[in-house]
Motif scaffolding. Structure first.
Motif, short mmCIF file in Angstrom:
data_model
loop_
_atom_site.label_atom_id
_atom_site.label_comp_id
_atom_site.label_asym_id
_atom_site.label_seq_id
_atom_site.Cartn_x
_atom_site.Cartn_y
_atom_site.Cartn_z
N CYS A 12 0.83 -1.22 0.00
CA CYS A 12 0.00 0.00 0.00
C CYS A 12 0.86 1.26 0.00
CB CYS A 12 -0.94 0.02 1.20
SG CYS A 12 -2.37 -1.08 1.06
N ILE A 13 1.94 1.25 0.76
CA ILE A 13 2.84 2.41 0.80
C ILE A 13 3.47 2.63 -0.58
CG2 ILE A 13 5.05 3.28 1.70
CD1 ILE A 13 4.25 1.94 4.41
N GLU A 14 3.96 1.55 -1.19
CA GLU A 14 4.57 1.66 -2.52
C GLU A 14 3.56 2.13 -3.56
OE1 GLU A 14 6.35 -2.17 -3.25
OE2 GLU A 14 7.83 -1.89 -1.67
N CYS A 15 2.34 1.64 -3.46
CA CYS A 15 1.29 2.04 -4.40
C CYS A 15 0.93 3.51 -4.20
CB CYS A 15 0.07 1.15 -4.21
SG CYS A 15 -1.26 1.47 -5.40
N MET A 16 0.78 3.93 -2.95
CA MET A 16 0.45 5.32 -2.65
C MET A 16 1.53 6.25 -3.22
SD MET A 16 -0.32 7.07 1.05
CE MET A 16 1.31 6.67 1.68
N GLU A 17 2.79 5.88 -3.02
CA GLU A 17 3.89 6.69 -3.55
C GLU A 17 3.88 6.73 -5.07
OE1 GLU A 17 7.27 4.88 -1.62
OE2 GLU A 17 7.00 6.09 0.19
N ALA A 18 3.64 5.58 -5.71
CA ALA A 18 3.60 5.53 -7.17
C ALA A 18 2.44 6.36 -7.71
CB ALA A 18 3.48 4.07 -7.64
N CYS A 19 1.29 6.28 -7.05
CA CYS A 19 0.13 7.06 -7.49
C CYS A 19 0.37 8.56 -7.32
CB CYS A 19 -1.12 6.64 -6.71
SG CYS A 19 -1.79 5.05 -7.22
N ALA A 46 -4.41 6.64 -4.14
CA ALA A 46 -3.50 7.07 -3.07
C ALA A 46 -4.27 7.28 -1.77
CB ALA A 46 -2.77 8.36 -3.48
N ASP A 47 -5.46 7.85 -1.86
CA ASP A 47 -6.27 8.10 -0.66
C ASP A 47 -6.73 6.80 0.00
OD1 ASP A 47 -5.97 10.82 -1.02
OD2 ASP A 47 -7.98 11.13 -1.85
N ILE A 48 -7.20 5.82 -0.79
CA ILE A 48 -7.66 4.57 -0.19
C ILE A 48 -6.49 3.77 0.35
CG2 ILE A 48 -7.73 3.15 -2.30
CD1 ILE A 48 -10.33 3.07 0.57
N CYS A 49 -5.33 3.88 -0.29
CA CYS A 49 -4.14 3.20 0.25
C CYS A 49 -3.78 3.77 1.62
CB CYS A 49 -2.95 3.32 -0.71
SG CYS A 49 -3.04 2.23 -2.15
N ALA A 50 -3.84 5.08 1.75
CA ALA A 50 -3.55 5.72 3.04
C ALA A 50 -4.53 5.25 4.11
CB ALA A 50 -3.59 7.24 2.90
N LYS A 64 -10.31 -5.57 6.77
CA LYS A 64 -10.53 -6.46 5.63
C LYS A 64 -11.44 -5.82 4.58
CE LYS A 64 -9.56 -10.94 7.64
NZ LYS A 64 -10.00 -12.33 7.73
N GLN A 65 -12.50 -5.18 5.02
CA GLN A 65 -13.41 -4.53 4.08
C GLN A 65 -12.73 -3.35 3.38
OE1 GLN A 65 -14.19 -5.46 7.25
NE2 GLN A 65 -16.40 -5.74 7.50
N ILE A 66 -11.96 -2.59 4.13
CA ILE A 66 -11.23 -1.46 3.54
C ILE A 66 -10.21 -1.96 2.53
CG2 ILE A 66 -9.62 0.43 4.02
CD1 ILE A 66 -11.16 0.75 6.74
N CYS A 67 -9.53 -3.06 2.87
CA CYS A 67 -8.54 -3.62 1.94
C CYS A 67 -9.21 -4.18 0.69
CB CYS A 67 -7.69 -4.67 2.63
SG CYS A 67 -6.48 -3.94 3.75
N GLN A 68 -10.42 -4.71 0.81
CA GLN A 68 -11.14 -5.18 -0.38
C GLN A 68 -11.47 -4.00 -1.30
OE1 GLN A 68 -11.86 -8.40 -1.57
NE2 GLN A 68 -12.25 -7.08 -3.33
N LEU A 69 -11.95 -2.91 -0.71
CA LEU A 69 -12.23 -1.72 -1.51
C LEU A 69 -10.93 -1.18 -2.11
CD1 LEU A 69 -14.15 0.46 -2.53
CD2 LEU A 69 -13.85 1.64 -0.33
N CYS A 70 -9.87 -1.19 -1.34
CA CYS A 70 -8.56 -0.74 -1.82
C CYS A 70 -8.15 -1.57 -3.04
CB CYS A 70 -7.52 -0.83 -0.71
SG CYS A 70 -5.91 -0.15 -1.14
N ALA A 71 -8.32 -2.89 -2.96
CA ALA A 71 -7.97 -3.76 -4.08
C ALA A 71 -8.76 -3.39 -5.33
CB ALA A 71 -8.21 -5.22 -3.71
N ASP A 72 -10.05 -3.13 -5.16
CA ASP A 72 -10.91 -2.77 -6.30
C ASP A 72 -10.45 -1.46 -6.95
OD1 ASP A 72 -12.39 -5.04 -5.70
OD2 ASP A 72 -14.02 -3.93 -4.73
N ILE A 73 -10.14 -0.47 -6.13
CA ILE A 73 -9.70 0.82 -6.65
C ILE A 73 -8.31 0.71 -7.27
CG2 ILE A 73 -9.10 3.21 -6.02
CD1 ILE A 73 -11.40 3.06 -3.94
#
Length: 108
Positions: A12-19, A46-50, A64-73
């Motif tokens: 998530c950190i790497e994705c947030m930085e890349a985004c 970036a926002d959902i990763c944070a 878990k629910q937040i991570c599922q939404l994060c995966a979708d985004i």
């Protein structure tokens, strides 16, 4: 920190930085309007990763629910970035897909 979250937090950190990098780089492209979808999804991702990072770090009952939404985004952002040939978009897509994979594992 709970070790079950370690790999997901890292992704998530790497994705947030890349985004964030992709977002900033897209704003500097010659045809910014062509990058509008990419810019929008970079911000959302970036926002959902944070939020996902915070939820895992605090051991939220909703992690878990937040991570599922994060995966979708992340998947949506990765698919959008993949359409563009810019190096920053391609790198962002890779980070998004890695993050989506880790978030799916955690949400399962």
């Amino acid at each position: 920190m709970n070790t079950i979250y370690e790999e997901c937090i890292k992704a998530c950190i790497e994705c947030m930085e890349a985004c964030n990098h992709c977002y900033d780089s897209c704003l500097k492209e010659e045809d910014v309007s062509m990058m509008a979808g990419c810019i929008r999804l970079d911000r959302e991702c970036a926002d959902i990763c944070a939020l996902a990072i915070k939820s895992m770090q605090s051991n939220s009952p909703f992690a878990k629910q937040i991570c599922q939404l994060c995966a979708d985004i992340c998947e949506a952002c990765g698919n959008e970035c993949k359409k563009h040939e810019h190096d920053h978009c391609q790198k962002c897509a890779e980070a998004c897909f890695r993050c989506a994979e880790e978030c799916h594992k955690l949400a399962a």
